[in-house]
Scaffold this active site. Sequence first.
Site, PDB file in Angstrom:
ATOM      1  N   ASP A 453      11.684  -7.194 -50.677  1.00 13.26           N
ATOM      2  CA  ASP A 453      12.230  -6.523 -49.494  1.00 13.26           C
ATOM      3  C   ASP A 453      13.748  -6.688 -49.446  1.00 13.26           C
ATOM      4  OD1 ASP A 453      12.202  -5.062 -47.164  1.00 13.26           O
ATOM      5  OD2 ASP A 453      10.765  -6.347 -46.136  1.00 13.26           O
ATOM      6  N   ASP A 518       8.609   2.132 -43.123  1.00 10.94           N
ATOM      7  CA  ASP A 518       7.933   1.175 -42.254  1.00 10.94           C
ATOM      8  C   ASP A 518       7.037   1.881 -41.243  1.00 10.94           C
ATOM      9  OD1 ASP A 518       8.964  -1.060 -43.436  1.00 10.94           O
ATOM     10  OD2 ASP A 518      10.516  -1.416 -41.936  1.00 10.94           O
TER      11      ASP A 518
END
Length: 697
Positions: A453, A518
Amino acid sequence: MSLPPPVSEPAPGVWVLRTPHSAYVLCLTGEDVPLAAHWGAPVDDDAAAALAAVVSGRSRGSWESPLDGREEYPSDTGLRFTEPALALRFADDSRAVRWVLARAEHDGGHLRLRYTELTRPLRLTLHYRVTGRHDVVERWAELHTDVPVEVLRADSAAWCLPAREGARLSTLHGRWGADSRLERTPLPPGAVRLGSRRTTTSPMHNPWVAVDDGAATETHGEVWTAALAWSGTWRIDVQRLPDGRVVANAGAGHEAPVARLGAGGHYETPKSCGLWSGAGFGAASRAWHDYVRGEVLPHGDELRPVLYNSWEATGFELDEANQIALAERAAALGCELFVMDDGWFGTRVADNAGLGDWIPSSSRFPNGLGPLVKRVRELGLQFGIWVEPEAVNPDSDLYRAHPDWVYASPGYPRHELRHQLVLDLGKPEVAAWLHDWLDRLLTEHDIAFVKWDMNRPVTDPGPYGDLQWSTRHARNLYAVLDRLRHDHPGVRFESCASGGGRVDLGILARTDQVWPSDNTDASDRLGIQEGFGQLYPARAMTAWVTDAPNFLTGNRLPLRFRFHVAMAGVLGIGGDLPGWTPAELELATALIAQYKRIRPIVQQGRLHRIRSPRDCDAPALAYLSAAGDEAAVFQFLDGHRYGEPGPPARLPFLPAGTWEDADTGARYPAAFLAAHGLDAGLAHNHDSAVTHLRKVA
């Protein structure tokens, strides 16, 4: 009959690069300037030479340049007025250059035009490459200098397109939670700039553009499209010139200068990749997908497993016991990979501390990660783990020990986002530390998957007087990933950056899949996934089923609908399984089993967009297997009104013969499915269906 070579030289100073369905022709003027003569349908050598003669003999009036709109790599001096692909400044503030061709070389599908500068010891090489298997032309440039020079701009390519009335530009734009949204707009006269100043590729624009004449469809019309293989700051300038021609410059860096080179210095641009389609946007996407699976992804022919991620179930409140319990439930559903998300390390109980201290929490994992990994493997699952290696919390042992490792401007206040700072990966000691702890983690544990990430951009790049920090960061990131992949060949990686903030051909050359957004709301995902699929294949697209109501939108969509949307990519489950009802668990088990049956078609097949979510409430798409004998058809009602049933999905791309529904046994002639379509019986809002068809005769 033998096939023509991938690169030929039908006349002096004329070259043809051939792909299976296109030709790219360039030629030299009398001053050695390379010009684009043709990019489109295949041509033979005689036609290529004739096209080159027309282009190289062209002249214009005093207000226009014969080079503009045709020059393959324009500099910023001389008889040219378009945006430069290359701009240099020397120690005496001079910017004038004149390139003289030293030699041209081609072997296989690789053409190199090697230039020297007229008065200074500089060398420029323009690279062109085709594989012979795919319709993509790869371009990049190299600069070598024996004198100090400031590189104000060094693009990978200037893509020159013919004049077309009604020129239209397609882009992928968005923001966090709304990534990769496709937009098609008329291309105005002048210049349109896309790019990122956010360290990563960015969710605001993806480094991909397409241009058509305004009339192309999914199945008809010429489309020119280009992408940049780069994961740092970048810029694409699309210019529509007064004569209607279009030029798209693509390159790393956003503002000048992109590099400062001393004597003996060298700068190589990332690749820009271009593709022409004569059969619409759908054919262009399928050609891109073939290229990405065949030439870019490290294991493009490998089927990706169904994963379960623990984030929505436990958040930061994770420990050995609840992760094992989730893994047991995930295994029972048929998942194949268990991924433990944020919160497993250091003092990480919220997002304001612990990031950077990559040691398992002694209170949550008193015996380390070994017992959890062992149990996950006993369940028949692979084990995966979340990391955010490029960021650090100020409240961490790492930052207290190395405050000089973060990007910061000395004497100025620093800026935190998400309670985070970014590690200066351009520093060799930071890159070495990052590699070492990840290497140790992968060596000590049976880890098959790393979710990498990156949740914030660089905001204080430090005392550098240019954007070299961005280049250093991206290249050191690539180097770390390349080394880890070499030393741990069984580990697969996923790129994530607050969703789709790092999705590009450069990162896909080093990762196995990417996290597109997301936003896991299935209704929103229909549009996000349509945009993603313009360039990137389903094989690279992680798609999760998460809980209702959705954390971002509040929508309460049916579980079947959520599954069906996610099954159009690499299926993942991200919900709180202990909260699912027995009926939901039963349905999930059945749908995961169905996905495994159609997985080869989805991940390795050819995408056909039937109806767009931008145009209607009943979007539909299908994947046709590489062999042409199986298809997976996805149909949705989304925003359904007035009780109108969903229209059948017409399938004109199916090969002739008889097709059978693998679940019901119903049979259909291909001609019927092409003319009348497959009726899934959708009648209510957020109804959906996935149909597996097999050719039986």
